[in-house]
Design an enzyme around this catalytic site. Structure first.
Site, PDB file in Angstrom:
ATOM      1  N   ASN A  28      -4.872   0.118   3.788  1.00 36.74           N
ATOM      2  CA  ASN A  28      -5.784   0.578   2.727  1.00 36.74           C
ATOM      3  C   ASN A  28      -7.198   0.850   3.240  1.00 36.74           C
ATOM      4  O   ASN A  28      -7.993   1.504   2.556  1.00 36.74           O
ATOM      5  CB  ASN A  28      -5.829  -0.428   1.562  1.00 36.74           C
ATOM      6  N   ASP A  76       0.962  -2.183  -7.637  1.00 37.52           N
ATOM      7  CA  ASP A  76       0.723  -0.775  -7.327  1.00 37.52           C
ATOM      8  C   ASP A  76       0.593   0.061  -8.600  1.00 37.52           C
ATOM      9  O   ASP A  76       1.197  -0.253  -9.629  1.00 37.52           O
ATOM     10  CB  ASP A  76       1.884  -0.252  -6.458  1.00 37.52           C
TER      11      ASP A  76
HETATM   12  C1  IPE Z   1       0.673  -1.221  -1.270  1.00 39.49           C
HETATM   13  O1  IPE Z   1       0.292  -0.175  -2.093  1.00 39.49           O
HETATM   14  C2  IPE Z   1      -0.497  -2.112  -0.986  1.00 39.49           C
HETATM   15  C3  IPE Z   1      -1.007  -2.886  -2.119  1.00 39.49           C
HETATM   16  C4  IPE Z   1      -0.460  -2.945  -3.303  1.00 39.49           C
HETATM   17  C5  IPE Z   1      -2.186  -3.649  -1.853  1.00 39.49           C
HETATM   18  P1  IPE Z   1      -0.138   1.243  -1.485  1.00 39.49           P
HETATM   19  O2  IPE Z   1      -0.427   2.121  -2.631  1.00 39.49           O
HETATM   20  O3  IPE Z   1      -1.191   1.062  -0.484  1.00 39.49           O
HETATM   21  O4  IPE Z   1       1.202   1.671  -0.724  1.00 39.49           O
HETATM   22  P2  IPE Z   1       1.779   3.101  -0.366  1.00 39.49           P
HETATM   23  O5  IPE Z   1       0.708   3.821   0.386  1.00 39.49           O
HETATM   24  O6  IPE Z   1       2.103   3.788  -1.648  1.00 39.49           O
HETATM   25  O7  IPE Z   1       3.003   2.820   0.431  1.00 39.49           O
HETATM   26  C1  IPE Z   2      -2.793  -0.503  -6.057  1.00 41.31           C
HETATM   27  O1  IPE Z   2      -3.042   0.690  -6.729  1.00 41.31           O
HETATM   28  C2  IPE Z   2      -4.064  -1.131  -5.550  1.00 41.31           C
HETATM   29  C3  IPE Z   2      -4.215  -1.038  -4.085  1.00 41.31           C
HETATM   30  C4  IPE Z   2      -3.335  -0.558  -3.259  1.00 41.31           C
HETATM   31  C5  IPE Z   2      -5.456  -1.534  -3.522  1.00 41.31           C
HETATM   32  P1  IPE Z   2      -3.256   2.062  -5.957  1.00 41.31           P
HETATM   33  O2  IPE Z   2      -4.703   2.218  -5.688  1.00 41.31           O
HETATM   34  O3  IPE Z   2      -2.374   2.155  -4.775  1.00 41.31           O
HETATM   35  O4  IPE Z   2      -2.804   3.093  -7.082  1.00 41.31           O
HETATM   36  P2  IPE Z   2      -1.900   4.385  -6.913  1.00 41.31           P
HETATM   37  O5  IPE Z   2      -0.693   4.000  -6.116  1.00 41.31           O
HETATM   38  O6  IPE Z   2      -2.746   5.390  -6.200  1.00 41.31           O
HETATM   39  O7  IPE Z   2      -1.566   4.783  -8.309  1.00 41.31           O
HETATM   40 MG    MG Z   3      -0.490   2.832  -4.463  1.00 46.92          MG
END
Ligand code: IPE
Ligand code: IPE
Ligand code: MG
Length: 236
Positions: A66, A18
């Site tokens: 997502n 993340d």
């Molecule tokens: C969790 O991250 C999913 C992945 C790392 C693929 P998100 O960024 O989607 O999770 P939330 O929304 O912060 O809980």
């Molecule tokens: C993790 O990074 C990748 C996925 C969840 C696909 P994020 O896209 O959630 O990045 P943040 O949490 O917005 O920084």
């Molecule tokens: Mg995230």
């Protein structure tokens, strides 16, 4: 470095990768730049896991939630996944990595789903490490799917056990994660491996995923090695 035979090395590490978006935002870059940099971190961490003798590495790359992101970001992530698969598969195979995909891969389209399947088939006999990619994965969806499969298989209610139910999960045959890492400072599970994490040790770091390096991975393993796992029992 801990060696493969040591019990203090987790058999299975699962990572919630993340912070890609925040990494990009901090640099005034579009989110996709963070995802691209995140793919480089994936390479580093696979190598680190293999070097430490970790036998199973699960990476949460795309959650079933997502899909709610803007279409452009979903497209970017799908493109990167396809590109990653094509550019890395041969090397993963050469390194003895077996690939396994969990989640609803069909949602990425028939062509990519088939490519993923071929990658699994090609690497099926590799023994060094199993790399589990969680793609369009959600823990609750997995449990519901498993329940449906158990019903379809004709299992009688009184015959259903935790052991045989687990055979219907996407992760059938894969041991539960010993250690879960979540980057970017968020401290939540976000629908990841709900069944399998029952007794996992969890390690949080503020490091954003694109910055995550072999040293961070080693720190997580070191922290894990110092923990006492009781599984609800009392230490003797
Ligand atoms: C969790 O991250 C999913 C992945 C790392 C693929 P998100 O960024 O989607 O999770 P939330 O929304 O912060 O809980
Ligand atoms: C993790 O990074 C990748 C996925 C969840 C696909 P994020 O896209 O959630 O990045 P943040 O949490 O917005 O920084
Ligand atoms: Mg995230």
């Amino acid at each position: 470095m801990a060696d493969a035979a040591s019990h203090s090395v987790p058999l299975h590490v699962a990572i919630i990768m993340d912070g890609n978006g925040r990494w990009a935002a901090a640099r005034g870059l579009p989110r996709v730049a963070g995802h691209r940099e995140g793919a480089k971190a994936v390479r580093r961490v696979i190598e680190a896991a293999v070097n430490h003798g970790v036998r199973y590495l699960t990476l949460f790359a795309f959650s079933s939630e997502n899909w709610q992101r803007p279409a452009g970001e979903v497209q970017d992530l799908t493109f990167l996944l396809k590109h990653y698969l094509r550019s890395e598969l041969d090397e993963l195979h050469a390194e003895g990595v077996r690939l396994k995909v969990i989640g609803e891969r069909e949602r990425f389209g028939a062509a990519l789903a088939q490519e993923l399947e071929e990658a699994e088939r090609k690497t099926a006999n590799n023994k060094r490490m199993t790399l589990v990619l969680a793609l369009s994965y959600g823990g609750r969806a997995e449990i519901v799917t498993a329940a449906r499969r158990a019903i379809e298989a004709g299992i009688k209610p009184e015959d259903l056990t935790e052991q045989n139910f687990a055979h219907f999960l996407f992760t059938a045959g894969i041991p539960d994660p010993d250690l879960v890492i979540r980057t970017s400072g968020e401290q939540r599970v976000s629908n990841f491996l709900l069944w399998q994490l029952a007794y996992a040790e969890i390690w949080f770091t503020k490091v954003l995923w694109p910055d995550f390096c072999a040293g961070d991975f080693a720190n997580a393993l070191e922290d894990y090695a110092g923990r006492e796992r009781r599984f609800g029992a009392r230490p003797v």
